[in-house]
Design an enzyme around this catalytic site. Structure first.
Site, PDB file in Angstrom:
ATOM      1  N   ASP A 132     -57.653  -9.693 -45.134  1.00  0.00           N
ATOM      2  CA  ASP A 132     -56.308  -9.278 -44.744  1.00  0.00           C
ATOM      3  C   ASP A 132     -55.766 -10.087 -43.571  1.00  0.00           C
ATOM      4  O   ASP A 132     -56.526 -10.643 -42.765  1.00  0.00           O
ATOM      5  CB  ASP A 132     -56.324  -7.803 -44.291  1.00  0.00           C
ATOM      6  N   HIS A 192     -61.167  -9.493 -42.491  1.00  0.00           N
ATOM      7  CA  HIS A 192     -59.953 -10.134 -41.957  1.00  0.00           C
ATOM      8  C   HIS A 192     -60.207 -11.612 -41.705  1.00  0.00           C
ATOM      9  O   HIS A 192     -61.010 -11.957 -40.839  1.00  0.00           O
ATOM     10  CB  HIS A 192     -59.538  -9.435 -40.654  1.00  0.00           C
TER      11      HIS A 192
HETATM   12 ZN   LIG Z   1     -53.941  -5.692 -41.718  1.00  0.00          ZN
END
Ligand SMILES: [Zn+2]
Length: 299
Positions: free
Chosen positions: A101, A247
């Site tokens: 992400d 991430h």
């Molecule tokens: Zn996020």
């Protein structure tokens, strides 16, 4: 459990850390190659650090055999039936999806792509529209290398706090940015912090065909606990049909990936995109013949 509010994009350390790391790295390089004198030492200097783009970075070749995700020509699908929110998918076989992400990120995303390519692992990138507009070539590279790319809002707000017009704008601008940069239509929505009202979910599904994708494994990598902790949390949380949250804007997360991916592959997991995982739920009898190409080891 939402991956939460210590807000990622406005944390000054986040911006500072990669800059410092890069500066330290160049300083150490300098000390290896420049054998002239200590006259250029920057130690103690208050001069501002001049940074340069890091587009040319390539991950060094891996030593020794690396396990390889099998080639799988699997269809992507949308869920049929009433469920429009998923944190995992019931599948037959040890299929999992790993998701990244908040990118694209100028240096960490290309490094991650190198690591994934070396192992033939296909991932799903939930990108922030603003970052797609900053780094459209990296977004395109994500798609060209066989990964799925999908919508994670335009500026990473808590969507549940927005009015309808603002919410629709966040989704549409990101959808359009992805199409513009990559030529590919995104199929999924992951809301920032995993937060979305039922009405917002239904709207995303009816307007864009987006199911809402949450996760079953959260290593809290955005807290930067160290790459070893990120690896062990993912390994202990991963089960068949699972969706792993990570991430690609964090260097530690990228550094954790070789050990994480290699161990999961050796345990017999096969990486597919989220849309492929969803398609398997519709046809649970799907079988593939691929296997991991190195000898499994006991962990
Ligand atoms: Zn996020």
């Amino acid at each position: 459990v939402p991956h939460l509010p210590t807000f990622e994009f406005f944390d000054p350390m986040k911006r500072l850390f990669p800059t410092l790391a890069l500066a330290l790295f160049s300083m150490s390089l300098g000390s290896c190659t420049a054998d002239k004198s200590a006259g250029t030492s920057a130690a103690g200097s208050a001069a501002p650090v001049k940074t340069t783009r890091n587009d040319g970075y390539r991950t060094p070749p891996v030593r020794g055999p690396v396990p390889r995700n099998p080639d799988m020509n699997l269809p992507s699908g949308r869920p049929k039936g009433p469920t429009i929110t998923y944190s995992r998918v019931n599948v037959q076989g040890k299929y999992i999806a790993i998701t990244f992400d908040d990118g694209p990120h100028a240096s960490n995303t290309p490094r991650l792509l190198d690591i994934l390519r070396a192992r033939n692992v296909k991932a799903t990138f939930f990108v922030v529209g603003k970052n797609v507009n900053l780094y459209p070539r990296i977004a395109k590279q994500i798609v060209q290398e066989g990964h799925e790319i999908s919508n994670h809002s335009y500026s990473h707000p808590l969507l549940t706090k927005l009015g309808d017009a603002q919410y629709h704008d966040q989704i549409k601008r990101t959808h359009d940015a992805i199409v513009q940069a990559t030529g590919v239509t995104p199929r999924l929505l992951r809301p920032p912090y995993g937060a979305l009202t039922q009405r917002q979910r239904e709207w995303a599904f009816s307007e864009y065909g987006y199911p809402t994708i949450l996760w079953s494994v959260d290593p809290f990598d955005w807290k930067r606990p160290g790459s070893g902790a990120i690896t062990s949390r993912i390994l202990s949380g991963t089960t068949q049909g699972g969706i792993i949250l990570a991430h690609d804007i964090h260097a530690q997360t990228v550094e954790a990936m070789p050990a994480t991916l290699d161990t999961l592959l050796r345990r017999g997991y096969k990486f597919v995109t989220v849309s492929q995982l969803l398609a398997m739920q519709q046809n649970a009898a799907t079988q593939t013949t691929g296997t991991v190409e190195t000898v499994p080891v006991t962990e």
